[in-house]
Enzyme design. Structure first.
Site, PDB file in Angstrom:
ATOM      1  N   ASP A 111      33.466  34.635  37.434  1.00 50.85           N
ATOM      2  CA  ASP A 111      33.933  34.975  38.775  1.00 50.85           C
ATOM      3  C   ASP A 111      35.208  35.794  38.628  1.00 50.85           C
ATOM      4  O   ASP A 111      36.249  35.282  38.200  1.00 50.85           O
ATOM      5  CB  ASP A 111      34.177  33.685  39.574  1.00 50.85           C
ATOM      6  CG  ASP A 111      34.456  33.967  41.056  1.00 50.85           C
ATOM      7  OD1 ASP A 111      34.723  35.125  41.418  1.00 50.85           O
ATOM      8  OD2 ASP A 111      34.425  33.002  41.843  1.00 50.85           O
TER       9      ASP A 111
ATOM     10  N   CYS B 256      37.943  29.601  51.272  1.00 49.84           N
ATOM     11  CA  CYS B 256      39.404  29.658  51.373  1.00 49.84           C
ATOM     12  C   CYS B 256      40.002  29.785  49.976  1.00 49.84           C
ATOM     13  O   CYS B 256      40.113  28.791  49.245  1.00 49.84           O
ATOM     14  CB  CYS B 256      39.941  28.417  52.073  1.00 49.84           C
ATOM     15  SG  CYS B 256      39.175  28.097  53.672  1.00 49.84           S
TER      16      CYS B 256
ATOM     17  N   ASP C 215      35.538  26.255  43.939  1.00 44.39           N
ATOM     18  CA  ASP C 215      34.836  27.548  43.915  1.00 44.39           C
ATOM     19  C   ASP C 215      34.049  27.678  42.604  1.00 44.39           C
ATOM     20  O   ASP C 215      32.933  28.202  42.572  1.00 44.39           O
ATOM     21  CB  ASP C 215      35.804  28.726  44.131  1.00 44.39           C
ATOM     22  CG  ASP C 215      37.011  28.719  43.198  1.00 44.39           C
ATOM     23  OD1 ASP C 215      37.223  27.731  42.459  1.00 44.39           O
ATOM     24  OD2 ASP C 215      37.752  29.729  43.198  1.00 44.39           O
TER      25      ASP C 215
HETATM   26  N1  LIG Z   1      37.021  45.248  49.614  1.00 45.80           N
HETATM   27  C1  LIG Z   1      37.788  44.564  48.763  1.00 45.80           C
HETATM   28  N2  LIG Z   1      38.732  43.726  49.248  1.00 45.80           N
HETATM   29  C2  LIG Z   1      39.515  43.021  48.413  1.00 45.80           C
HETATM   30  N3  LIG Z   1      39.427  43.099  47.074  1.00 45.80           N
HETATM   31  C3  LIG Z   1      38.507  43.918  46.540  1.00 45.80           C
HETATM   32  C4  LIG Z   1      37.642  44.677  47.343  1.00 45.80           C
HETATM   33  N4  LIG Z   1      36.823  45.374  46.527  1.00 45.80           N
HETATM   34  C5  LIG Z   1      37.183  45.066  45.275  1.00 45.80           C
HETATM   35  N5  LIG Z   1      38.201  44.205  45.253  1.00 45.80           N
HETATM   36  C6  LIG Z   1      38.810  43.644  44.062  1.00 45.80           C
HETATM   37  O1  LIG Z   1      38.393  42.295  44.032  1.00 45.80           O
HETATM   38  C7  LIG Z   1      39.403  41.479  43.486  1.00 45.80           C
HETATM   39  C8  LIG Z   1      39.520  40.219  44.343  1.00 45.80           C
HETATM   40  O2  LIG Z   1      38.286  39.557  44.178  1.00 45.80           O
HETATM   41  P1  LIG Z   1      37.855  38.328  45.071  1.00 45.80           P
HETATM   42  O3  LIG Z   1      37.777  38.751  46.474  1.00 45.80           O
HETATM   43  O4  LIG Z   1      36.639  37.777  44.409  1.00 45.80           O
HETATM   44  O5  LIG Z   1      39.136  37.415  44.878  1.00 45.80           O
HETATM   45  P2  LIG Z   1      39.345  35.857  45.014  1.00 45.80           P
HETATM   46  O6  LIG Z   1      39.781  35.397  43.695  1.00 45.80           O
HETATM   47  O7  LIG Z   1      38.158  35.212  45.649  1.00 45.80           O
HETATM   48  O8  LIG Z   1      40.532  35.808  46.007  1.00 45.80           O
HETATM   49  P3  LIG Z   1      41.404  34.578  46.393  1.00 45.80           P
HETATM   50  O9  LIG Z   1      42.680  34.805  45.707  1.00 45.80           O
HETATM   51  O10 LIG Z   1      41.479  34.695  47.876  1.00 45.80           O
HETATM   52  O11 LIG Z   1      40.685  33.366  45.887  1.00 45.80           O
HETATM   53  C9  LIG Z   1      40.661  42.297  43.430  1.00 45.80           C
HETATM   54  O12 LIG Z   1      40.960  42.507  42.057  1.00 45.80           O
HETATM   55  C10 LIG Z   1      40.314  43.630  44.058  1.00 45.80           C
HETATM   56  O13 LIG Z   1      40.764  44.674  43.213  1.00 45.80           O
HETATM   57  C1  LIG Z   2      41.059  28.849  39.025  1.00 45.35           C
HETATM   58  C2  LIG Z   2      41.002  29.017  40.523  1.00 45.35           C
HETATM   59  C3  LIG Z   2      42.372  29.379  41.052  1.00 45.35           C
HETATM   60  C4  LIG Z   2      40.048  30.200  40.800  1.00 45.35           C
HETATM   61  O1  LIG Z   2      39.953  30.443  42.157  1.00 45.35           O
HETATM   62  C5  LIG Z   2      40.445  27.748  41.217  1.00 45.35           C
HETATM   63  O2  LIG Z   2      39.174  27.468  40.737  1.00 45.35           O
HETATM   64  C6  LIG Z   2      41.337  26.535  41.007  1.00 45.35           C
HETATM   65  O3  LIG Z   2      42.342  26.390  41.621  1.00 45.35           O
HETATM   66  N1  LIG Z   2      40.910  25.614  40.079  1.00 45.35           N
HETATM   67  C7  LIG Z   2      41.600  24.386  39.786  1.00 45.35           C
HETATM   68  C8  LIG Z   2      41.907  24.275  38.340  1.00 45.35           C
HETATM   69  C9  LIG Z   2      40.684  24.185  37.451  1.00 45.35           C
HETATM   70  O4  LIG Z   2      39.582  24.629  37.821  1.00 45.35           O
HETATM   71  O5  LIG Z   2      40.833  23.645  36.348  1.00 45.35           O
HETATM   72  K   LIG Z   3      37.293  33.147  43.962  1.00 47.27           K
END
Ligand SMILES: Nc1ncnc2c1ncn2[C@@H]1O[C@H](COP(=O)(O)OP(=O)(O)OP(=O)(O)O)[C@@H](O)[C@H]1O
Ligand SMILES: CC(C)(CO)[C@@H](O)C(=O)NCCC(=O)O
Ligand SMILES: [K+]
Length: 250
Positions: free
Chosen positions: A122, A7, A101
């Protein structure tokens, strides 16, 4: 089937694992409603349990867990912060403040590094870097905006940077931009690459004995050439989730 959830701040990623830990289905949804709908399809196999990681507020996460339990009659196991896991020590002054995460990708990275120091990046909506020494001591890390946030900030705080990011997805060349969209997209990509390169340099300074570099998240591919020998590992959050939250029937 085990339901796994990551999430994030904008999206929920889900996976279904068979008893043999094989991934049988995956999806990305933008709301709790959409998640329940996706899992309520007639062809969805019966769920036995759920494990999840969340960087959302406790209230939002609790609400989703209760809804899953009520709808599918399954227990929900949430990865919770710990100071030490299997010899890996959380380096934050207050270990509860480290994003879950991040903690999970740290666990997955340490396991893959097999005794070497490592840095794990990440690259998603936000970008995080975490450094862990060969003894499993997390040295702390860094958080910066990812490409979607950089792009949005420029669009929000200027009057003449206006374009549909939808058209930007293919724009990954590195020559100087000759249109606004090119200039912004390529500029943001250079920011990301610069961050990754700097992390690599820092890791080399900190870990003279050598270190592994892991890249995960949606934008990992964009920066893989910046670090020689970097390993792209998709779904590192889920790999860490399985370590932190083993389930009985696995
Ligand atoms: N199929 C895809 N769907 C969504 N984003 C993608 C995809 N392929 C590449 N991307 C890129 O991945 C990035 C998002 O990465 P990721 O899914 O790891 O985000 P996240 O940080 O886990 O998201 P959240 O905000 O839900 O935590 C965006 O910059 C987007 O450009
Ligand atoms: C930095 C994010 C937003 C990346 O998803 C997440 O790990 C988060 O909310 N972290 C809390 C703040 C910290 O890690 O210091
Ligand atoms: K993430």
């Amino acid at each position: 089937m085990i339901l796994e959830l990551d999430c994030g701040n904008s999206l929920i990623k889900w996976r279904l694992l068979s008893a043999g830990a094989e991934v049988v289905d995956t999806g990305i949804v933008d709301s709790d409603d959409a998640l329940i709908a996706a899992l309520s399809q007639p062809d969805t196999p019966t769920l036995a349990a759920c494990r999840l990681v969340s960087v959302r507020s406790d209230e939002e996460t609790q609400q989703l867990k209760e809804r899953l339990t009520a709808t599918f009659a399954i227990p929900c196991h949430q990865a919770v912060p710990v100071e030490v896991w299997n010899g890996v020590r959380n380096g934050y002054r207050d270990h509860q403040r480290l994003g879950m995460d991040r903690w999970l990708v740290i666990l997955a990275a340490v396991q893959l590094a097999e005794g070497k120091a490592c840095v794990v990046l990440d690259l998603g909506t936000a970008v995080t870097a975490d450094l862990v020494d060969a003894q499993g001591e997390h040295q702390g890390g860094f958080i910066c905006p990812g490409i979607p946030l950089m792009r949005r900030e420029l669009q929000t705080h200027t009057r003449r940077i206006r374009y549909d990011p939808h058209w930007a997805s293919g724009e990954r060349y590195e020559a100087p931009g000759r249109t606004t969209i090119e200039a912004v997209e390529r500029g943001c990509l250079y920011m990301l690459k610069g961050f990754v390169r700097t992390q690599y340099e820092l890791a080399q300074e900190m870990f003279a004995e050598g270190c592994e570099v892991f890249l995960t998240g949606g934008d990992a591919e964009l920066v893989k050439h910046v670090v020689p020998g970097a390993r792209i590992v998709p779904d590192m959050v889920f790999a860490g989730l399985a370590l932190a939250c083993p389930l009985e029937n696995e």
